[in-house]
Design a protein around this motif. Sequence first.
Motif: not given
Length: 445
Positions: A231-232, A437, A215, A219, A262, A265-266, A270-272, A239
């Motif tokens: 997409s994760w 998320l 990831l 990213a 992390q 993602v923030q 990345i879309t979780t 999580t």
Amino acid sequence: MTDPSEKRPVVVIGAGPVGLAAAAHLTEAGLPALVLEAGAGAGAAVRTWAHVRLFSPWSQLVDPAAARLMAPTGWQDPPDDAYPTAADWATDYLQPLADALGDTVRFGTRVVGVSRRGRDRIVDAGRDTTPFVVHTRGTDGREDRIIARAVIDASGTWGGPNPLGADGLPALGETDAAGAISYRVPDLTDPAVRERYAGRHVVVAGSGHSALTALVALAELAAATPGTRISWLLRRGQTGAVFGGGAADELAARGVLGQRAQAAVQAGHITTVTGFRTDRLEPADGKWTLVADDGRRIEAVDQIVVVTGFRPDHGFLSEIRLGIDPTLQAPTALAPLIDPNVHSCGTVYPHGVAELTHPEPDFYLAGMKSYGRAPTFLALTGYEQVRSIVAALAGDTESAHRVELTLPETGVCGGSGVFDDPAATGGGCCAAPEPELIALPTLRP
């Protein structure tokens, strides 16, 4: 009279870090050893993820007996606080160790079976005094038989990646989509590999350190290459502490890895998608649609990175009486100590020959293979395992059962299982802040 068994080697399967460490301990104890490796060189599996930097420093990657064995050759310990790549580990440690062991290591030799001489697994008579017969096949197809006093299987689990399918078997269509799936962390420093993912919709499935590594790399690619989407997929419902313990992790590099994932993602790279258990893959205009068992769909997927862990291969051990836990496929006495459904913070009780003994006398699983399907294995654990095993084979019972090992706290809470229950994950010693998320029924381009 000399006991013929004293001249028979202890056969070690696999010339990876733990297998070579076993050979070093056997050599130091004055016991004949023979390492059988299917690959062409030391650390063949390690070399396949050469681009990945380890989160353990050199001080935790070098076995003491191996260092003593190599010292007369002029080999010197790398800096304790440096973090090597897998390529460095193989080139600067594993290959010199294999060279120091010399003819003790035999490459291009695959073990295809292990048994007792003249006895299949149902015969009791004389089993504890009859030597092993290790069946091998060379790269030229030639078969051979090796008589052994004992066997240490340190062949690892690298050849058995878990599938994308949530039920432990390949999802429908997973085999057909093989050209779009990688079961390893992609090497984005390779221009050809980078081109495969740049500007694409990439799905990453998994929640362990390999997933976080993938990831972070993807990213960075997304930030540099417009049109790259990630997409994760997480099977668990939330999580939880998947990002690890951060600053609380005693392996600093591992904590940083979680923090970087992390942050990605923030930052929106990345879309979780949580609670996504893949049931099938459907082809769609040159791309793929992933369908969960609850009907949710992720569409227009170009590439899929499946890093959902590994499983051991016991197929060539069909004539050996193994004591295997039915859940983890780890030795029966070891399994309760490493079960991610029970242990929440990655601490592993120090263990050795007592926990690694099977109903088959003088046969041992060591290294990653001893963990079965459990994650988060550290090299230090494997080195202590083989030190204890060799002490037992050498008749030093006191040393074999004096297991002294302090592992760094992982800061990683659990694996799957209990983590499907949100009530079971609250707080804890290493809970991480929850990122924002996005869980959409269908992700479209």
